[in-house]
Design an enzyme around this catalytic site. Structure first.
Site, PDB file in Angstrom:
ATOM      1  N   ASP A  34      41.628  25.089  97.824  1.00 27.99           N
ATOM      2  CA  ASP A  34      40.615  24.639  98.784  1.00 27.99           C
ATOM      3  C   ASP A  34      41.255  23.923  99.964  1.00 27.99           C
ATOM      4  OD1 ASP A  34      38.751  25.680  97.107  1.00 27.99           O
ATOM      5  OD2 ASP A  34      37.975  23.763  96.368  1.00 27.99           O
ATOM      6  N   TYR A  37      42.728  26.409 102.351  1.00 29.63           N
ATOM      7  CA  TYR A  37      41.638  27.060 103.090  1.00 29.63           C
ATOM      8  C   TYR A  37      41.126  26.148 104.204  1.00 29.63           C
ATOM      9  CZ  TYR A  37      37.059  29.103 104.073  1.00 29.63           C
ATOM     10  OH  TYR A  37      35.955  29.643 104.714  1.00 29.63           O
ATOM     11  N   ASP A  38      40.901  24.870 103.876  1.00 26.93           N
ATOM     12  CA  ASP A  38      40.415  23.913 104.879  1.00 26.93           C
ATOM     13  C   ASP A  38      41.398  23.769 106.029  1.00 26.93           C
ATOM     14  OD1 ASP A  38      38.182  23.477 103.339  1.00 26.93           O
ATOM     15  OD2 ASP A  38      38.954  21.667 102.374  1.00 26.93           O
ATOM     16  N   SER A  83       6.058  43.032  97.988  1.00 26.14           N
ATOM     17  CA  SER A  83       6.274  42.375  96.695  1.00 26.14           C
ATOM     18  C   SER A  83       6.157  43.423  95.591  1.00 26.14           C
ATOM     19  CB  SER A  83       5.254  41.262  96.496  1.00 26.14           C
ATOM     20  OG  SER A  83       3.941  41.781  96.613  1.00 26.14           O
ATOM     21  N   LEU A  84       6.543  43.050  94.388  1.00 30.69           N
ATOM     22  CA  LEU A  84       6.498  43.975  93.251  1.00 30.69           C
ATOM     23  C   LEU A  84       5.326  43.657  92.335  1.00 30.69           C
ATOM     24  CD1 LEU A  84      10.272  44.070  92.224  1.00 30.69           C
ATOM     25  CD2 LEU A  84       9.041  45.699  93.652  1.00 30.69           C
ATOM     26  N   GLU A 113      17.923  45.274  87.290  1.00 32.39           N
ATOM     27  CA  GLU A 113      18.674  44.172  87.888  1.00 32.39           C
ATOM     28  C   GLU A 113      18.036  42.848  87.483  1.00 32.39           C
ATOM     29  OE1 GLU A 113      19.438  45.209  92.306  1.00 32.39           O
ATOM     30  OE2 GLU A 113      17.857  46.548  91.597  1.00 32.39           O
ATOM     31  N   LYS A 115      16.331  39.458  88.051  1.00 34.68           N
ATOM     32  CA  LYS A 115      15.439  39.004  89.124  1.00 34.68           C
ATOM     33  C   LYS A 115      15.810  37.558  89.471  1.00 34.68           C
ATOM     34  CE  LYS A 115      10.586  38.792  90.487  1.00 34.68           C
ATOM     35  NZ  LYS A 115      10.588  37.389  90.920  1.00 34.68           N
ATOM     36  N   ASP A 117      15.835  33.982  91.005  1.00 33.80           N
ATOM     37  CA  ASP A 117      14.756  33.073  91.404  1.00 33.80           C
ATOM     38  C   ASP A 117      15.207  32.319  92.655  1.00 33.80           C
ATOM     39  OD1 ASP A 117      12.360  31.805  91.396  1.00 33.80           O
ATOM     40  OD2 ASP A 117      12.822  30.426  89.765  1.00 33.80           O
ATOM     41  N   ARG A 136      11.331  36.686 104.192  1.00 34.97           N
ATOM     42  CA  ARG A 136      10.354  37.732 103.877  1.00 34.97           C
ATOM     43  C   ARG A 136       9.016  37.451 104.557  1.00 34.97           C
ATOM     44  NH1 ARG A 136       6.144  38.275 100.481  1.00 34.97           N
ATOM     45  NH2 ARG A 136       5.621  40.376  99.863  1.00 34.97           N
ATOM     46  N   TYR A 222      20.283  43.207  96.984  1.00 33.35           N
ATOM     47  CA  TYR A 222      19.654  44.079  95.985  1.00 33.35           C
ATOM     48  C   TYR A 222      19.043  45.353  96.550  1.00 33.35           C
ATOM     49  CZ  TYR A 222      15.368  41.695  97.550  1.00 33.35           C
ATOM     50  OH  TYR A 222      14.343  41.193  98.313  1.00 33.35           O
ATOM     51  N   LYS A 286      13.613  49.698  88.504  1.00 37.42           N
ATOM     52  CA  LYS A 286      13.332  50.662  89.568  1.00 37.42           C
ATOM     53  C   LYS A 286      13.696  52.068  89.119  1.00 37.42           C
ATOM     54  CE  LYS A 286      14.804  47.231  92.999  1.00 37.42           C
ATOM     55  NZ  LYS A 286      15.855  46.870  93.962  1.00 37.42           N
ATOM     56  N   LYS A 310       8.412  39.893  83.958  1.00 38.05           N
ATOM     57  CA  LYS A 310       8.517  38.443  84.008  1.00 38.05           C
ATOM     58  C   LYS A 310       8.740  37.898  82.595  1.00 38.05           C
ATOM     59  CE  LYS A 310       8.092  36.739  87.478  1.00 38.05           C
ATOM     60  NZ  LYS A 310       7.038  36.287  88.392  1.00 38.05           N
ATOM     61  N   CYS A 404     -24.648  22.126  94.182  1.00 37.03           N
ATOM     62  CA  CYS A 404     -23.304  22.182  94.769  1.00 37.03           C
ATOM     63  C   CYS A 404     -22.744  20.765  94.913  1.00 37.03           C
ATOM     64  CB  CYS A 404     -23.369  22.859  96.139  1.00 37.03           C
ATOM     65  SG  CYS A 404     -21.807  22.784  97.059  1.00 37.03           S
ATOM     66  N   CYS A 407     -22.546  20.071  99.032  1.00 40.79           N
ATOM     67  CA  CYS A 407     -23.707  19.979  99.932  1.00 40.79           C
ATOM     68  C   CYS A 407     -25.028  19.738  99.190  1.00 40.79           C
ATOM     69  CB  CYS A 407     -23.818  21.237 100.783  1.00 40.79           C
ATOM     70  SG  CYS A 407     -24.257  22.718  99.842  1.00 40.79           S
ATOM     71  N   CYS A 422     -22.550  28.631  95.581  1.00 43.60           N
ATOM     72  CA  CYS A 422     -23.383  27.873  96.507  1.00 43.60           C
ATOM     73  C   CYS A 422     -23.838  28.857  97.567  1.00 43.60           C
ATOM     74  CB  CYS A 422     -22.583  26.734  97.148  1.00 43.60           C
ATOM     75  SG  CYS A 422     -23.478  25.915  98.481  1.00 43.60           S
ATOM     76  N   CYS A 427     -22.597  25.233 104.023  1.00 37.42           N
ATOM     77  CA  CYS A 427     -21.916  24.305 103.120  1.00 37.42           C
ATOM     78  C   CYS A 427     -20.562  23.927 103.732  1.00 37.42           C
ATOM     79  CB  CYS A 427     -21.702  24.954 101.755  1.00 37.42           C
ATOM     80  SG  CYS A 427     -20.679  23.980 100.635  1.00 37.42           S
TER      81      CYS A 427
END
Length: 666
Positions: A34, A37-38, A83-84, A113, A115, A117, A136, A222, A286, A310, A404, A407, A422, A427
């Site tokens: 490191d 690299y720096d 979306s899926l 693949e 998924k 998060d 997205r 992906y 897929k 999921k 309600c 109201c 209602c 309202c």
């Protein structure tokens, strides 16, 4: 050192540092320390400061973050980032498999693949250079976060692909980076992030790229979106090509021949996911063949050829403190359980939707009950069941009120529906929810007009109807708390800009019952102008593809109301666009392509296959990805292979590229 010497040294340094970046962030095989690299990075930055005219947009020095931005600019995705659909158990996956086989037969493979998060992003390259990165957003429109994405060290700033290409991936924060960040925030007295996904999303949406640069973000690529010169025939080949270009893809991707193998893969990772240094919330499955993906196509919201499995939701035990009622924009009364706070799937849960009175009765949920809750799809908290053996006698049976809560109007239950409503159109809760819906991302998409600002405007009696939004002025806005000159100006500009939206956004924003995003788009394309739809009969509306009897009745009833007539007239007067601004193709019934099913194969020399597809569809043809007995015409370019052979065996008409071009011009 003269400029020419500096240029040569800079080129050598950049090439060297890019190699170290790929070794460390993509290959996970660092060859230098490191500190070394720096040292090299500092040499690069000092030399660029000495010769600023030699600084390039793809220099590794740009990864430290540039000047803070005033705001994010909107980006329209040329290919929507859809979306899926979700699967929650093995039966859902088998049903998905059955639907695929019913459409395309049995000759295909799946690719699976992990998924990730994180936050889905789009990266666009032109002439090999990274030119734009975007969130997205709503799938059609995202935000330009290019400068923040440049700080993600495994996103290459230059690739060996000269054709324009847009690739897609998931930005995430590794667990060790997340723990370090939260530890630092705690020391500084700052609020900790609830989970790595929130931390990643918050990092790439910083207006100051230097903050994003310090967060140690990562990314897995992906998929490919728009690609001028697509050469691969399968998704797995595309992943391999992305790797060759220097992108980081997930090494755990696998291909399978059967759904049972896919299910075994999902079960395996359900147990193993805790061992990863990043969070996953499922498996993406897929169809591997790009040709079959094209043939299967899309629904209004998601591709038919992919699904997200999921993982089983995490459960927790807590108590129901009370049941609260809220009124939606259609008047529906929704009960919500107010819970004793409990941790579920990385976040603190204090509320859970109970949907309707029937569900409360069915599950026998009472105030003060001890209950099991989970996050459905790891997102929406819901009550799974009551632990009846924990009851003490202090529990109270819930009764739906007759009036309600907002109201005090009488609540009613429409035949065939489970929700109480209602029915007072004035309202306050309905009006407020309707306004929140109108300005939302998928509707008029007005920047700065979130739920809290709408509530503030409503509570200050500055707005009551949609039209009131377009009558706001700066002086009235400045009477609100936390509303300064700049915020007021930006808000008024965003409201004014929304007047130019295409008809489908306005239709969806009006909140007509049963009219969702896709239906609004279908109606806008069919009628082209608000007046034509407003004056159409129920039968005329029902004749449009995908518009059913129930929806047609709702639309006709909506536009028959005098107050709606007044609202539309007022919005016109205020300058809102009432026309459809998208491309509308009037199919030529005399065209040789009209009402024909057509397949394109081989290399075309005078236009891209995508352009050919668009022109054919504009003339009323339907372009599919594979040859079958339903195919009317095959257009074969150079190096046509198995599709040509199959077409000839089925006696399907075959044209060359020149015949197609002549027919397009006819």
């Amino acid at each position: 050192m003269n400029q020419e010497q500096a240029k040569q040294q800079l080129e050598a340094l950049r090439e060297e540092i890019n190699q170290y970046n790929e070794e460390y962030h993509v290959l996970d095989q660092p060859s230098v320390s490191d500190s070394f690299y720096d040292q090299k990075m500092n040499e690069l930055i000092q030399l660029e400061e000495e010769f600023p005219e030699l600084l390039t947009a793809d220099s590794p020095s740009q990864r430290v973050g540039g000047k803070p931005l005033d705001k994010f600019v909107k980006v329209n995705h040329r290919v929507p980032m859809l979306s899926l659909g979700n699967a929650f158990d093995s039966q859902d996956l088998r049903d998905f498999d059955r639907r695929i086989r019913e459409r395309v037969g049995d000759d295909f493979r799946y690719v699976c693949e992990l998924k990730i998060d994180g936050l889905a992003v789009s990266l666009r390259y032109e002439n090999g250079e990274f030119v734009q990165g975007a969130t997205r957003g709503d799938g059609k429109t995202g935000e330009d976060i290019t400068q923040n994405l440049k700080t993600v060290r495994n996103i290459p700033l230059r690739i060996a692909e000269n054709n324009a290409i847009e690739v897609r991936g998931e930005v995430f924060m590794p667990q060790k980076s997340f723990l370090a960040l939260n530890e630092a925030r705690e020391k500084n007295g700052e609020e900790k992030f609830a989970n790595p996904r929130n931390a990643a999303a918050g990092s790439v949406r910083q207006l100051d790229p230097k903050i994003a640069a310090k967060r140690n973000l990562d990314i897995f690529l992906y998929s490919v979106g728009e690609w001028e010169a697509a050469t691969t025939s399968s998704h797995s080949e595309r992943l391999s090509y992305l790797e060759k270009l220097g992108f980081k893809t997930n090494k755990e991707a696998r291909t399978f021949d059967t759904m049972e193998e896919v299910i075994a893969y999902t079960e395996d990772w359900t147990l193993k996911r805790a061992n990863l240094d990043y969070e996953i919330d499922g498996i993406v499955i897929k169809v591997d063949s790009i040709e079959l993906q094209e043939e299967l196509g899309f629904t209004a919201k998601s591709p038919r050829w992919a699904i997200a499995y999921k993982f089983p939701a995490e459960e927790a035990i807590t108590k129901v403190k009370e049941i609260e009622l809220s009124i939606g924009r259609t008047g529906a009364v929704t009960p919500t359980a107010i819970l004793e706070p409990v941790q579920v799937a990385g976040t603190t849960v204090q509320r859970a939707s109970l949907h309707n009175e029937d569900l409360i009765v069915e599950k026998d949920i009472r105030i003060n009950d001890t209950v099991v809750i989970k996050k459905a799809g790891d997102i929406i908290p819901e009550v799974v069941r009551v632990i009846t053996e924990e009851r003490t006698g202090d529990e109270q049976v819930f009764r739906m009120p007759e009036n309600c809560p907002e109201c005090n109007s009488e609540l009613a239950k429409i035949d065939g529906e489970v929700a109480w409503r209602c029915i007072n159109p004035n309202c306050p809760a309905q009006l407020k929810e309707g306004l929140i819906h109108f300005v939302s991302r998928n509707a008029m998409n007005i920047d700065g007009l979130g739920e809290k600002v709408i509530e503030q405007l409503f509570d200050h009696e500055l707005i009551h109807t949609i039209a009131d939004l377009y009558k706001l002025d700066k002086d009235r806005l400045l009477t609100m708390e936390r509303m300064g000159e700049k915020s007021a100006s930006n808000l008024l500009q965003a409201i004014d800009t929304s007047k130019e939206n295409s008809l489908e956004r306005l239709l969806f924003g009006l909140g007509i019952r049963f009219v969702g995003n896709k239906a609004a788009d279908t109606l806008a394309q069919a009628f082209k102008h608000m007046d034509d739809l407003k004056n159409a009969s129920e039968e005329e509306i029902k004749s449009i593809d995908e518009i059913g009897e129930k929806m047609a009745s709702s639309i006709a009833s909506y536009f028959a109301k005098p107050q709606v007539e007044e609202l539309i007239a007022e919005l016109k007067e205020l300058g809102l666009n009432m026309a459809y601004l998208g491309e509308v193709f009037e199919a030529d019934t005399d065209s040789q392509f009209y009402d024909k099913t057509i397949v394109l194969t081989g290399r075309l020399d005078e236009m891209s296959r995508n352009d050919a597809k668009k022109q054919i569809e504009a003339l009323g043809g339907k372009v599919t990805g594979s040859v079958s007995k339903n195919t009317d015409l095959l257009i074969a370019g150079a190096d046509a292979g198995s599709k040509l052979e199959k077409a000839e065996s089925l006696n399907i008409e075959v044209w060359n590229e020149q015949q197609m071009i002549e027919a397009l011009k006819a």
